[in-house]
Design a protein around this motif. Structure first.
Motif, PDB file in Angstrom:
ATOM      1  N   SER A   1       0.830  -1.203   0.000  1.00 19.46           N
ATOM      2  CA  SER A   1       0.000   0.000   0.000  1.00 19.46           C
ATOM      3  C   SER A   1       0.866   1.255   0.000  1.00 19.46           C
ATOM      4  O   SER A   1       1.962   1.248   0.570  1.00 19.46           O
ATOM      5  CB  SER A   1      -0.919   0.013   1.229  1.00 19.46           C
ATOM      6  OG  SER A   1      -1.796  -1.085   1.197  1.00 19.46           O
TER       7      SER A   1
ATOM      8  N   MET B   1       1.340   3.884   1.709  1.00 18.99           N
ATOM      9  CA  MET B   1       1.221   4.615   2.969  1.00 18.99           C
ATOM     10  C   MET B   1       2.481   4.425   3.790  1.00 18.99           C
ATOM     11  O   MET B   1       3.026   3.315   3.857  1.00 18.99           O
ATOM     12  CB  MET B   1      -0.007   4.140   3.754  1.00 18.99           C
ATOM     13  CG  MET B   1      -1.336   4.466   3.102  1.00 18.99           C
ATOM     14  SD  MET B   1      -2.785   3.995   4.087  1.00 18.99           S
ATOM     15  CE  MET B   1      -2.883   2.235   3.721  1.00 18.99           C
ATOM     16  N   GLY B   2       2.932   5.480   4.453  1.00 22.19           N
ATOM     17  CA  GLY B   2       4.112   5.397   5.294  1.00 22.19           C
ATOM     18  C   GLY B   2       5.348   5.022   4.500  1.00 22.19           C
ATOM     19  O   GLY B   2       5.406   5.142   3.275  1.00 22.19           O
TER      20      GLY B   2
ATOM     21  N   SER C   1       4.208  -0.421   3.887  1.00 21.15           N
ATOM     22  CA  SER C   1       2.840  -0.748   4.283  1.00 21.15           C
ATOM     23  C   SER C   1       2.315  -1.935   3.488  1.00 21.15           C
ATOM     24  O   SER C   1       2.804  -2.258   2.402  1.00 21.15           O
ATOM     25  CB  SER C   1       1.910   0.461   4.082  1.00 21.15           C
ATOM     26  OG  SER C   1       1.906   0.868   2.729  1.00 21.15           O
TER      27      SER C   1
ATOM     28  N   SER D   1      -1.667  -4.093   2.963  1.00 23.95           N
ATOM     29  CA  SER D   1      -3.085  -4.050   3.293  1.00 23.95           C
ATOM     30  C   SER D   1      -3.811  -5.308   2.821  1.00 23.95           C
ATOM     31  O   SER D   1      -3.357  -6.000   1.909  1.00 23.95           O
ATOM     32  CB  SER D   1      -3.749  -2.815   2.669  1.00 23.95           C
ATOM     33  OG  SER D   1      -3.702  -2.878   1.262  1.00 23.95           O
TER      34      SER D   1
ATOM     35  N   ILE E   1       1.275  -0.270   8.710  1.00 30.53           N
ATOM     36  CA  ILE E   1       2.160   0.785   8.227  1.00 30.53           C
ATOM     37  C   ILE E   1       3.350   0.932   9.167  1.00 30.53           C
ATOM     38  O   ILE E   1       3.211   0.819  10.396  1.00 30.53           O
ATOM     39  CB  ILE E   1       1.420   2.136   8.124  1.00 30.53           C
ATOM     40  CG1 ILE E   1       0.236   2.035   7.154  1.00 30.53           C
ATOM     41  CG2 ILE E   1       2.347   3.252   7.664  1.00 30.53           C
ATOM     42  CD1 ILE E   1      -1.084   1.895   7.825  1.00 30.53           C
TER      43      ILE E   1
ATOM     44  N   THR F   1       6.553   3.730   9.926  1.00 33.24           N
ATOM     45  CA  THR F   1       7.266   4.986   9.714  1.00 33.24           C
ATOM     46  C   THR F   1       8.336   5.092  10.787  1.00 33.24           C
ATOM     47  O   THR F   1       8.019   5.089  11.979  1.00 33.24           O
ATOM     48  CB  THR F   1       6.329   6.199   9.808  1.00 33.24           C
ATOM     49  OG1 THR F   1       5.347   6.130   8.762  1.00 33.24           O
ATOM     50  CG2 THR F   1       7.105   7.498   9.671  1.00 33.24           C
TER      51      THR F   1
ATOM     52  N   GLN G   1      -8.999   2.794   1.596  1.00 36.15           N
ATOM     53  CA  GLN G   1      -7.618   3.258   1.502  1.00 36.15           C
ATOM     54  C   GLN G   1      -7.537   4.778   1.536  1.00 36.15           C
ATOM     55  O   GLN G   1      -6.606   5.350   2.109  1.00 36.15           O
ATOM     56  CB  GLN G   1      -6.972   2.733   0.218  1.00 36.15           C
ATOM     57  CG  GLN G   1      -5.485   3.031   0.130  1.00 36.15           C
ATOM     58  CD  GLN G   1      -4.886   2.521  -1.164  1.00 36.15           C
ATOM     59  OE1 GLN G   1      -4.805   3.254  -2.152  1.00 36.15           O
ATOM     60  NE2 GLN G   1      -4.472   1.261  -1.171  1.00 36.15           N
TER      61      GLN G   1
ATOM     62  N   ARG H   1      -5.235   6.801   4.108  1.00 36.94           N
ATOM     63  CA  ARG H   1      -4.145   7.684   3.698  1.00 36.94           C
ATOM     64  C   ARG H   1      -4.224   9.033   4.402  1.00 36.94           C
ATOM     65  O   ARG H   1      -3.195   9.656   4.682  1.00 36.94           O
ATOM     66  CB  ARG H   1      -4.144   7.872   2.183  1.00 36.94           C
ATOM     67  CG  ARG H   1      -3.747   6.624   1.421  1.00 36.94           C
ATOM     68  CD  ARG H   1      -3.630   6.868  -0.064  1.00 36.94           C
ATOM     69  NE  ARG H   1      -2.475   7.704  -0.376  1.00 36.94           N
ATOM     70  CZ  ARG H   1      -2.088   7.989  -1.619  1.00 36.94           C
ATOM     71  NH1 ARG H   1      -2.778   7.522  -2.652  1.00 36.94           N
ATOM     72  NH2 ARG H   1      -1.037   8.737  -1.837  1.00 36.94           N
ATOM     73  N   LYS H   2      -5.431   9.507   4.678  1.00 35.65           N
ATOM     74  CA  LYS H   2      -5.552  10.748   5.444  1.00 35.65           C
ATOM     75  C   LYS H   2      -4.856  10.598   6.798  1.00 35.65           C
ATOM     76  O   LYS H   2      -4.146  11.495   7.259  1.00 35.65           O
ATOM     77  CB  LYS H   2      -7.025  11.095   5.656  1.00 35.65           C
ATOM     78  CG  LYS H   2      -7.795  11.440   4.398  1.00 35.65           C
ATOM     79  CD  LYS H   2      -9.262  11.664   4.728  1.00 35.65           C
ATOM     80  CE  LYS H   2     -10.109  11.854   3.487  1.00 35.65           C
ATOM     81  NZ  LYS H   2     -11.545  12.024   3.826  1.00 35.65           N
TER      82      LYS H   2
ATOM     83  N   SER I   1      -2.574   8.174   7.702  1.00 35.23           N
ATOM     84  CA  SER I   1      -1.145   7.864   7.603  1.00 35.23           C
ATOM     85  C   SER I   1      -0.332   9.090   7.194  1.00 35.23           C
ATOM     86  O   SER I   1       0.801   9.275   7.659  1.00 35.23           O
ATOM     87  CB  SER I   1      -0.910   6.711   6.624  1.00 35.23           C
ATOM     88  OG  SER I   1      -1.235   7.079   5.297  1.00 35.23           O
ATOM     89  N   ASN I   2      -0.874   9.953   6.320  1.00 30.51           N
ATOM     90  CA  ASN I   2      -0.174  11.184   5.955  1.00 30.51           C
ATOM     91  C   ASN I   2       0.032  12.084   7.163  1.00 30.51           C
ATOM     92  O   ASN I   2       1.093  12.674   7.366  1.00 30.51           O
ATOM     93  CB  ASN I   2      -0.944  11.943   4.875  1.00 30.51           C
ATOM     94  CG  ASN I   2      -0.853  11.286   3.516  1.00 30.51           C
ATOM     95  OD1 ASN I   2      -0.044  10.383   3.300  1.00 30.51           O
ATOM     96  ND2 ASN I   2      -1.693  11.716   2.588  1.00 30.51           N
TER      97      ASN I   2
END
Length: 261
Positions: free
Chosen positions: A189, A191-192, A195, A197, A213, A215, A241, A245-246, A248-249
């Motif tokens: 995925s 993200m980070g 990741s 999923s 995820i 980081t 997703q 993402r909101k 994870s960002n």
């Protein structure tokens, strides 16, 4: 540790020392550094840019090498006990999603006790498990949202904390499909830093999505489950997703700053 902690009578966990949450965000902003953890809503202009960017991608003409929160500053030199509390201080204040916390809030842990740390080589770990009701934009039925995280703050001499988190990621990745009754897709995925999923359905036909995820030395799991059962209008993997993402960002910028160098 007993000499450096005060007990919070309400929640039965170490009281927080120093600045944290929105107070830390305001202080850091005032010093010219934008902290990703905290309440961004206090500054309307910055909030508008953040929500627009996270929800819709980078503004036209902006380079992808300059993401939201760029210029956050170098990681902290240290982290006081109880200062990082993602569930209580940060997810509540993420304005790009609509959430209502449902758990008791008593799973938070900031510990140096080896008996409470599941990661070999880690000397201090911050972790928590929290449950939410999430209202997704454009979705008529609420989702159940579970969020679990572990952050390695200190490790044995000569051991890289990020390597410990990477090993933990591999362990949890093998367990991720267990969160979805009927797996339809597994994938890497966006993200980070790393990741993975899993998407599918639950035992009652409800749509389910789980993402793992990493980081830096933080590893966390997001699990979304639609409450609509046997629905002919299922929630798609991309919709889940998008909400993930909101989060994870937002958290990615925060972990970059709050995990000590």
């Amino acid at each position: 540790m007993a000499d450096t902690q005060e007990k919070d009578a309400k929640r039965g966990r170490p009281a927080k020392k120093g600045l944290h949450g929105w107070k830390a965000a305001l202080t850091v902003f005032g010093c010219g550094t934008f902290a990703a953890f905290g309440v961004f809503g206090v500054i309307v202009g910055v909030l508008s840019l953040f929500v627009t960017t996270v929800s819709s991608g980078l503004p036209s003409g902006e380079s992808s090498t300059n993401p939201p929160g760029a210029g956050i500053g170098a990681p902290r030199a240290d982290l006081e006990v109880g200062q990082m509390d993602v569930c209580s201080d940060n997810l509540d204040n993420l304005t790009s999603i609509s959430v209502d916390r449902r758990d008791s809030g008593d799973s938070y842990l900031d510990t140096v006790d080896p008996d409470q740390i599941d990661i070999d080589g880690a000397l201090r770990v911050v972790s928590d498990q929290c449950q939410w009701e999430l209202i997704s934009m454009g979705n008529s039925t609420p989702w159940d949202f579970s969020f679990n995280y572990e952050v390695v703050i200190d490790a044995d001499s000569g051991i890289n904390r990020d390597d410990l988190a990477a090993a933990r990621f591999d362990v949890l990745k093998s367990e991720l499909p267990d969160l979805v009754e009927n797996v339809e897709n597994e994938t890497e995925s966006p993200m980070g830093e790393h990741s993975y999923s899993v998407y599918g359905s639950g035992d009652s036909g409800q749509s389910v999505y789980a993402a793992l995820i990493r980081t830096r030395s933080a590893v966390y799991t997001m699990h979304f489950e639609d409450r609509a059962v046997q629905s002919t209008n299922r929630v798609g993997e991309g919709t889940f997703q998008g909400e993930g993402r909101k989060i994870s960002n937002f958290l990615g910028q925060g972990f970059e700053y709050w995990i000590p160098a």
